[in-house]
Design an enzyme around this catalytic site. Structure first.
Site, mmCIF file in Angstrom:
data_model
loop_
_atom_site.group_PDB
_atom_site.id
_atom_site.type_symbol
_atom_site.label_atom_id
_atom_site.label_comp_id
_atom_site.label_asym_id
_atom_site.label_seq_id
_atom_site.Cartn_x
_atom_site.Cartn_y
_atom_site.Cartn_z
ATOM 1 N N ASP A 168 -0.860 44.851 4.962
ATOM 2 C CA ASP A 168 -2.657 44.343 5.422
ATOM 3 C C ASP A 168 -2.923 44.433 4.077
ATOM 4 O OD1 ASP A 168 -4.467 43.456 7.854
ATOM 5 O OD2 ASP A 168 -5.285 44.130 5.546
ATOM 6 N N SER B 13 -10.826 39.258 11.555
ATOM 7 C CA SER B 13 -11.916 39.153 12.604
ATOM 8 C C SER B 13 -11.758 40.149 13.622
ATOM 9 C CB SER B 13 -11.387 37.571 13.210
ATOM 10 O OG SER B 13 -11.234 36.683 12.524
ATOM 11 N N THR B 14 -11.016 41.181 13.611
ATOM 12 C CA THR B 14 -10.766 42.059 14.661
ATOM 13 C C THR B 14 -12.159 42.909 14.889
ATOM 14 O OG1 THR B 14 -8.187 41.692 14.827
ATOM 15 C CG2 THR B 14 -9.349 43.741 15.761
ATOM 16 N N LEU C 81 -14.585 41.381 24.766
ATOM 17 C CA LEU C 81 -14.410 41.030 26.183
ATOM 18 C C LEU C 81 -13.018 40.651 26.606
ATOM 19 C CD1 LEU C 81 -17.608 40.031 25.407
ATOM 20 C CD2 LEU C 81 -17.359 38.805 27.475
ATOM 21 N N HIS D 5 -18.570 32.327 14.209
ATOM 22 C CA HIS D 5 -18.981 32.757 15.565
ATOM 23 C C HIS D 5 -20.107 33.901 15.484
ATOM 24 C CE1 HIS D 5 -17.928 32.250 19.812
ATOM 25 N NE2 HIS D 5 -17.471 33.656 20.008
ATOM 26 N N TYR E 243 -22.370 34.285 27.008
ATOM 27 C CA TYR E 243 -22.037 35.510 27.793
ATOM 28 C C TYR E 243 -22.619 36.904 27.421
ATOM 29 C CZ TYR E 243 -19.562 35.853 22.953
ATOM 30 O OH TYR E 243 -18.986 36.400 21.676
ATOM 31 N N ASP F 117 14.351 18.368 27.043
ATOM 32 C CA ASP F 117 14.818 17.494 28.031
ATOM 33 C C ASP F 117 14.649 15.967 27.250
ATOM 34 O OD1 ASP F 117 15.367 16.805 30.845
ATOM 35 O OD2 ASP F 117 13.648 15.494 30.779
ATOM 36 N N THR G 197 17.014 11.959 26.238
ATOM 37 C CA THR G 197 18.073 10.918 26.273
ATOM 38 C C THR G 197 18.664 10.894 24.933
ATOM 39 O OG1 THR G 197 16.657 9.784 27.998
ATOM 40 C CG2 THR G 197 18.574 8.727 27.032
HETATM 41 C C1 FAD Z 1 -17.896 36.992 16.526
HETATM 42 C C2 FAD Z 1 -16.463 37.038 17.315
HETATM 43 C C3 FAD Z 1 -16.538 37.621 18.711
HETATM 44 C C4 FAD Z 1 -15.365 37.831 19.275
HETATM 45 N N1 FAD Z 1 -15.143 37.983 20.504
HETATM 46 C C5 FAD Z 1 -14.112 38.082 21.319
HETATM 47 C C6 FAD Z 1 -13.870 38.623 22.469
HETATM 48 O O1 FAD Z 1 -15.009 38.945 23.142
HETATM 49 N N2 FAD Z 1 -13.066 38.815 23.472
HETATM 50 C C7 FAD Z 1 -11.686 38.465 22.631
HETATM 51 O O2 FAD Z 1 -10.687 38.375 23.211
HETATM 52 N N3 FAD Z 1 -11.848 38.034 21.370
HETATM 53 C C8 FAD Z 1 -12.850 37.808 20.612
HETATM 54 N N4 FAD Z 1 -12.989 37.388 19.434
HETATM 55 C C9 FAD Z 1 -11.676 36.981 18.668
HETATM 56 C C10 FAD Z 1 -10.868 38.144 18.281
HETATM 57 O O3 FAD Z 1 -11.709 38.920 17.471
HETATM 58 C C11 FAD Z 1 -9.657 37.499 17.261
HETATM 59 O O4 FAD Z 1 -9.013 36.545 18.104
HETATM 60 C C12 FAD Z 1 -8.885 38.689 16.822
HETATM 61 O O5 FAD Z 1 -9.561 39.617 16.247
HETATM 62 C C13 FAD Z 1 -7.982 38.034 15.823
HETATM 63 O O6 FAD Z 1 -7.036 39.048 15.646
HETATM 64 P P1 FAD Z 1 -5.753 38.715 14.161
HETATM 65 O O7 FAD Z 1 -4.929 39.742 14.261
HETATM 66 O O8 FAD Z 1 -5.145 37.502 14.643
HETATM 67 O O9 FAD Z 1 -6.611 38.288 13.103
HETATM 68 P P2 FAD Z 1 -7.496 39.372 11.982
HETATM 69 O O10 FAD Z 1 -8.146 40.599 12.767
HETATM 70 O O11 FAD Z 1 -8.414 38.439 11.456
HETATM 71 O O12 FAD Z 1 -6.298 40.140 11.216
HETATM 72 C C14 FAD Z 1 -5.684 39.249 10.238
HETATM 73 C C15 FAD Z 1 -5.310 40.315 8.960
HETATM 74 O O13 FAD Z 1 -4.516 39.749 8.090
HETATM 75 C C16 FAD Z 1 -4.819 40.399 6.969
HETATM 76 N N5 FAD Z 1 -4.074 39.305 5.686
HETATM 77 C C17 FAD Z 1 -4.803 38.549 5.449
HETATM 78 N N6 FAD Z 1 -4.149 37.977 4.410
HETATM 79 C C18 FAD Z 1 -3.186 38.619 4.188
HETATM 80 C C19 FAD Z 1 -2.373 38.617 2.958
HETATM 81 N N7 FAD Z 1 -2.191 37.790 2.118
HETATM 82 N N8 FAD Z 1 -1.494 39.826 3.056
HETATM 83 C C20 FAD Z 1 -1.694 40.736 3.935
HETATM 84 N N9 FAD Z 1 -2.782 40.742 4.469
HETATM 85 C C21 FAD Z 1 -3.237 39.690 4.930
HETATM 86 C C22 FAD Z 1 -6.269 40.489 7.004
HETATM 87 O O14 FAD Z 1 -6.548 41.540 6.085
HETATM 88 C C23 FAD Z 1 -6.431 40.847 8.218
HETATM 89 O O15 FAD Z 1 -6.703 42.332 8.484
HETATM 90 C C24 FAD Z 1 -14.193 37.367 18.768
HETATM 91 C C25 FAD Z 1 -14.254 36.914 17.417
HETATM 92 C C26 FAD Z 1 -15.409 36.704 16.746
HETATM 93 C C27 FAD Z 1 -15.405 36.258 15.309
#
Ligand code: FAD
Length: 826
Positions: free
Chosen positions: A43, A51-52, A58, A236, A263, A549, A551
């Site tokens: 990372d 985003s996490t 939820l 968001h 929500y 699936d 032809t």
């Molecule tokens: C406000 C908000 C509320 C949300 N609420 C919910 C909810 O209630 N329930 C739910 O299910 N989901 C929710 N989500 C969505 C959820 O948070 C995300 O879908 C999820 O966290 C995404 O995870 P990820 O691992 O794909 O991405 P990320 O958490 O973004 O992780 C990607 C990682 O990649 C790393 N990275 C990027 N580029 C590079 C690079 N070049 N080299 C090395 N590392 C790199 C970054 O540093 C980062 O840590 C919400 C999102 C937001 C924004």
């Protein structure tokens, strides 16, 4: 909980996972769990700094796609079990309520109740007062009803990530934070191109496999290797309120009120409240440029956008009035990766060894457990354990290379997130994009267009409508976008002749010295039977599941044309390329869809219409079923292919696109004295249901084999050299199948199954509908579904749950129409 420490960078690893959010750590965890311990996760910053860390956490399980529901159910099982371990993720199984504040929403909830039943998910329909009892802060005004899912919950997203990371590390995965990927090296050209090395700012790691779990950064990472992943970062927002209630022994369930776009979930003694604004805000991506997330955007948020949150705040106070009286503890505006259709981007790409698992569209916390599980199998085994077509990154074709098209489609989806999706609803953004050479003719003749993979396709022609046919309109939602014009278009194909524009059908050319061996290895049928032969076949994975699936027409010794569904061009071409790479085959695989117009003319009058237009003898001896002939129609050079997807005598005619308008007009004029009717895709769907033709992605998929799907007639187990999936099929044949796709005829013609409805026998749900519709010749409502073999026998009585009503149905021998295919061969 211990923070995974950065260590020295290893010089090689079998798998490199990029991204330490909930997605990447789950993928790494499941790779290790599946036995692959030679995994490095990198990372660019700390874990959870995308985003996490700012997720609302939820975890809802029920989705319209049964596969995604199954994945989310697995997530819950995983989070529940992790909660008992050394690194609990903060899982709270508080349940969730979804309100219906309109009658239409209530119908949607009743439909979802059917999905829950077919997925084995606990769900109860409850009244407004019952909902209020569970969530006392809510006002019941306008609430028609609700549903309660007791096993939904909430989790701490950062704790979950650290929990998965700890589990992965304990199984041998190396996790390196503050290690930024700056390049990805490949070797080989074209089909043979494969990843070899991930370059980071701390050094290089040689590897065989890379999984891009970069969340909203995933598109940027994929661009390093020339792969397009259509993900747009979108702002968001949610707020955390100050205290609103006294301490409770049992946690509040989370609450969704989609009609009000909001929500809520409990956060200590306050609420988290968020929603989907009608005015969205893409971040760093524009119509003219891909996303440009700053290099230092790590663990950061965006500035609160209060104006855009006004509607959500006002609506929130309608449902939970006391929220208007409390202050806001924090206002979160975080970016998240959204896709053009609100589904994940998972799976392999055209670069060997480069996989994607990103674009979680604000349901990545709910999905992460399941995503990790399916991705581990996909990466290690080459095929996922279930049908992931709706989430497969290859569903996006070349149109999504365009930032403006991607943006328009993503924005439309975000802004309509909570809208009710009526079946056969058509999207509007970015249209029209891809049009057939006959588009203007269709428009001038009253066509109602639908869109698929960017193509404008005729659903039906309004001009064919007759008032009398209104009597066929199905009850409920199935009748909403139903059109009476489909009836005469269907009838024409059965009784006189119908002309369909199928130019959008995906066409893939496979050529080169190894074209024949490749096609023979990929297909379960014998497809190399000489130039002019046409073969219906499946392409299977090693487990015997149906990956494609299509032809196959053999055009020459080393030249094949694969014709497949409009939406499957990218997917099927990618499957062929992957197999070519595995075999090191010397072939070219080219998508030639747009270069060829294709028209289908079928019906008892087809031969009479076509015979005067061509020097080609159209008799059965000279031109049998499943043959191709190069000839002319009027002034136009064509390839005539004797196939059918409607179950009637007729031909598909392919010509270079520039001749398309002329060919169509020639056919149309010739049909004027033979009661030729122009028809659309809705009629084709009705015709194919009667004939039992399967649709990939609905009736057949990678989780089912040809034997289970009733396609055993395509399987050539004895084919010299074998084929991919053969051993699995041979074993299944030996052992016998346990389930089979069955054709159901419903007792009530006006009740139409739309897909995913539960099928039960004596109170036990045994299956779900894969596809359904009306057969206008048979006057029947038809549905398909996999049943245990004991129940798949003709005559078995079942019930199909349609909007809360159990409708009787009978398993009926398939195909219902022309079982000996006499009309097709007439
Ligand atoms: C406000 C908000 C509320 C949300 N609420 C919910 C909810 O209630 N329930 C739910 O299910 N989901 C929710 N989500 C969505 C959820 O948070 C995300 O879908 C999820 O966290 C995404 O995870 P990820 O691992 O794909 O991405 P990320 O958490 O973004 O992780 C990607 C990682 O990649 C790393 N990275 C990027 N580029 C590079 C690079 N070049 N080299 C090395 N590392 C790199 C970054 O540093 C980062 O840590 C919400 C999102 C937001 C924004």
């Amino acid at each position: 909980m211990t923070e995974p420490v950065s260590r020295a960078l290893p010089s090689r690893a079998r798998v490199v996972v990029i991204g330490g959010g909930v997605g990447g750590t789950s993928v790494a965890y499941h790779l290790a769990l599946s036995g692959e311990r030679d995994v490095v996760l990198v990372d660019r910053n700390e874990l959870t700094s995308g985003s996490t860390f700012h997720s609302a956490g939820l975890v809802g399980q029920l989705r319209s796609d049964p596969t995604l529901t199954a994945m989310n159910r697995y997530s819950v099982e995983l989070y529940r079990s992790l909660q008992q371990g050394e690194n609990p993720p903060g899982w709270v199984e508080c349940g969730s309520i979804r309100l219906a504040s309109t009658q239409e929403r209530w119908e949607e909830i009743r439909r979802q109740d059917g999905w829950a039943a077919s997925s084995g998910l606990q769900m109860q329909l409850i009244s407004a007062p019952e909902a209020q009892e569970l969530f006392p802060l809510m006002a019941t005004d306008g609430v028609v009803g609700a549903c309660f899912l007791p096993t939904d919950g909430q989790v701490d997203p950062s704790q979950l990530t650290y929990s998965l990371a700890a589990g992965a590390r304990a199984m041998g995965v190396q996790i390196l934070t503050h290690t930024r990927v700056v390049g990805i090296d490949t070797e080989g050209e074209g089909l043979r191109r494969r990843v070899t090395r991930v370059r980071t700012d701390k050094g290089d790691i040689e590897c065989e496999l890379v999984v891009d779990c970069g969340g909203m950064f995933a598109a940027q990472i994929a661009r390093l290797v020339g792969v397009r992943v259509p993900i747009v970062p979108m702002s968001h927002q949610y707020v955390v309120t100050e205290a609103m209630f006294e301490h409770r022994e049992t946690p509040l369930p989370s609450l969704r009120d989609p009609d009000n776009l909001v929500y809520y979930r409990q956060e200590v003694d306050g609420l988290v409240m968020g929603g989907y604004e009608r005015q969205s805000q893409p971040w760093t991506a524009s119509a003219s440029a891909y996303d440009r997330i700053p290099a230092d955007f790590n663990g950061r948020l965006l500035q609160p956008d209060h104006d855009r949150f006004v509607e959500i705040s006002e609506n929130a106070a309608i449902r939970v009035p006391s929220i208007a009286d409390v202050g806001i503890r924090s206002f979160i505006n975080g970016p998240e990766g959204f896709t053009p259709d609100n589904e994940f981007c998972l799976g392999p790409t055209d670069v060997g060894g480069f996989f994607v698992a990103a674009g979680y569209c604000a349901h990545g916390i709910a999905g992460a457990g399941g995503i990790g599980k399916v991705m581990a199998e996909w990466v290690l085994e080459g095929a996922p354990p279930m049908d992931l077509w709706h989430m497969d990154v290859r569903r996006f074709g070349g149109s999504y290379r365009s930032p403006s098209y991607t943006l328009a489609r993503t924005v439309e989806n975000y802004e309509s997130y909570y809208d009710i999706r009526y079946p056969a609803h058509e999207r509007r953004a970015g249209r029209p994009l891809r049009t057939s050479p006959v588009y203007a003719w269709h428009a001038a003749h009253g066509a109602s267009f639908g869109e698929k993979s960017g193509w404008e396709r005729v659903n039906y022609y309004e001009s064919n409508s007759h008032v009398d046919d209104e009597a066929w309109r199905p009850r409920g939602w199935a009748g909403r976008h139903w059109a009476p014009a489909v009836v005469p278009e269907h009838r024409a194909a059965r009784e006189t002749a119908a002309l369909f524009d199928e130019s959008s059908f995906a066409k893939i050319e496979v050529s080169g010295p190894d074209a024949a061996p490749l096609m023979q290895w990929v297909c379960d049928n014998d497809v190399a039977r000489g130039a002019g032969s046409v073969t219906y076949t499946q392409a299977l994975n090693a487990r015997g599941g149906i990956e494609c699936d299509f032809t196959v027409t053999q055009l020459g010794t080393a030249l094949f044309l694969v014709v497949t569904g409009t939406a499957f061009a990218n997917h099927d071409a990618s499957w062929l390329r992957t197999q070519a790479r595995e075999l090191d085959a010397d072939v070219r695989i080219t998508d030639v869809t747009g270069a060829w117009a294709c028209f289908g003319l079928w019906g008892p009058n087809a031969r009479e219409i076509l015979a005067p237009l061509t020097p080609q003898d159209l008799g059965n001896d000279a031109f049998p079923f499943l043959a191709m002939r190069e000839t002319t129609i009027g002034d136009v050079p064509v390839r005539m292919v004797r196939v059918t997807f409607v179950g009637e005598l007729g031909w598909e005619m392919y010509c270079p696109a520039e001749y398309g308008a002329r060919l169509w007009q020639t056919l149309w004029d010739a049909g004027s004295t033979h009661r030729l009717v122009a028809g659309g895709y809705r009629a084709i769907d009705s015709l194919r249901l009667e004939k039992g033709y399967r649709v990939w992605g609905a009736d057949i998929d990678p989780a089912h084999t040809p034997y289970e799907a009733g396609l055993g007639f395509c399987v050539r187990l004895e084919k010299p050299g074998g084929f991919l999936g053969r051993d699995a099929l041979a074993a299944q044949k030996e052992a016998g199948i346990t389930q089979r796709l069955a054709c159901l005829v419903l007792d009530d013609r006006s009740q139409v199954a739309l897909g995913n409805e539960p099928v039960r026998v004596a109170d036990a749900v045994v299956s779900r509908v894969t596809s359904g519709g009306i057969g206008y010749t048979l006057g029947a409502s038809i549905a398909f579904g996999y049943l245990p073999v004991g129940l798949a026998e003709p005559g078995t009585r079942v019930e199909v749950g349609i909007f809360g009503e159990w409708v009787g149905a009978t398993v009926t021998k398939d195909p219902l129409y022309d079982p000996r295919s006499e009309r097709v061969r007439s």
